[in-house]
Design an enzyme around this catalytic site. Structure first.
Site, PDB file in Angstrom:
ATOM      1  N   CYS A  33     -40.573  -7.806  40.495  1.00 36.47           N
ATOM      2  CA  CYS A  33     -39.292  -8.431  40.156  1.00 36.47           C
ATOM      3  C   CYS A  33     -38.190  -7.394  40.011  1.00 36.47           C
ATOM      4  CB  CYS A  33     -39.441  -9.224  38.863  1.00 36.47           C
ATOM      5  SG  CYS A  33     -37.908 -10.011  38.327  1.00 36.47           S
ATOM      6  N   CYS A  45     -35.675  -8.332  37.228  1.00 32.48           N
ATOM      7  CA  CYS A  45     -36.133  -8.069  35.865  1.00 32.48           C
ATOM      8  C   CYS A  45     -36.077  -6.580  35.524  1.00 32.48           C
ATOM      9  CB  CYS A  45     -37.569  -8.550  35.687  1.00 32.48           C
ATOM     10  SG  CYS A  45     -37.884 -10.237  36.217  1.00 32.48           S
ATOM     11  N   ASP A  46     -36.481  -5.729  36.471  1.00 30.50           N
ATOM     12  CA  ASP A  46     -36.748  -4.334  36.141  1.00 30.50           C
ATOM     13  C   ASP A  46     -35.875  -3.316  36.855  1.00 30.50           C
ATOM     14  OD1 ASP A  46     -38.901  -5.167  34.493  1.00 30.50           O
ATOM     15  OD2 ASP A  46     -40.153  -5.397  36.274  1.00 30.50           O
TER      16      ASP A  46
END
Length: 306
Positions: A132, A135-136
């Site tokens: 992801c 997300c990261d």
């Protein structure tokens, strides 16, 4: 006994929740391991109708969630462990050790990202290994990273990561991308993205439990090399979340639920919607459309019982 249980809270599940709730069926919606589904890991969504300036994926999911709640949908966190279709035609689900029963069941549990199957992989997730970018990605500013894959998802992830990383290596087993032309062109024309063709990742190299580099193998020549990256973003497809239903509901060879007429499965009162059944389109809008269809199919089927 519930009228309707909906498994999943992505676009398909939430749309089904909105429609069944508006039909006064008081659906119970089960939120699994990834509440909100894949859209929660997506950046700006530009192709969902009604948002000419685009909308953030998590924001879209939150709006749909609120809309379903407004009409009376109920939500419960839990993972389906077992499924039974009883002789009386009811659907029993074992959710975190607790059995519950419904007349109609809509399975909209989506699909989960695949990883590479390399030794030690699970321990590295969250420590320099992820699926992801949304997300990261922000954790890896001004450092080199790599994306593994060659489809639309890989190109989107790589393009997004150029906002943060100093360099993005796009590693693909073939010599051309499988992505759509617009996505491939956008990635390859970005000066911060460097494709590495005909290459596979064979090993993760770590330091103090964090990603330091990857070992690469050229699939044509067999040549080995090492590439220093701080994070590996894997974008090689998805696995349908149908483990609890396999052997009970008909699936194809890949495990995707099979739909017969509309969203009906082979079991009466069981319906499938979204990426748990769709391995062709995999779009937010098609998932939402299937969620709508499954809700209508379920409502009509329940009416026949009355």
């Amino acid at each position: 006994m519930e009228n309707v249980i909906i498994v999943g809270t992505g676009c398909a599940g939430l749309t089904a929740a909105i429609y069944t709730a508006r039909a006064n069926l008081s659906p119970l919606v089960l939120e699994g391991r990834q509440p909100g589904g894949q859209l929660t890991t997506t950046t700006e969504v530009e192709n969902f109708p009604g948002f000419p300036d685009g909308i953030n994926g998590p924001d879209l999911i939150m709006r749909m969630h609120q809309q379903a709640e407004k009409f009376g949908a109920r939500f419960k966190y839990g993972t389906v462990e077992e499924f039974e279709h009883t002789a009386s035609g009811h659907n029993r689900l074992k959710v975190d050790g607790e059995w519950m029963e419904a007349r109609a069941l809509i399975v909209a549990s989506g699909a989960s990202p695949r990883y590479l199957g390399i030794d030690g992989e699970q321990k590295l997730i969250g420590h320099g290994l992820t699926s992801c970018a949304t997300c990261d990605g922000a954790f890896y500013r001004n450092v080199p990273v790599c994306v593994v894959g060659g489809g639309d998802s890989a190109c989107e992830e790589a393009t997004f990561l150029t906002r943060f990383a100093s360099k993005v290596y796009l590693i693909h087993r073939r010599d051309t991308l499988r992505a759509s032309k617009i996505m491939a062109d956008r990635a390859l024309e970005n000066p911060k993205i460097e494709p590495i063709w005909n290459t596979a990742v064979t090993e993760y190299l770590t330091e103090d439990g964090e990603m330091r580099a990857v070992k690469l193998k050229n699939v044509e020549t067999g040549a080995l090399s090492e590439l220093e990256v701080k994070c590996v973003f894997v974008a090689i497809g998805h696995e349908p979340n149908t483990a609890a239903f396999r052997g009970k509901i008909n699936t194809n060879e890949a495990g995707y639920l099979l739909q017969n007429s509309g969203t009906h499965t082979d079991l009466p009162g069981v319906f499938a919607a979204g990426d748990v059944a769709d391995h062709v389109y995999r779009q937010a809008i098609t998932a939402a459309g299937q969620g709508c269809a499954a809700a209508i199919d379920a409502e009509r089927w329940l009416a026949t019982l009355e």
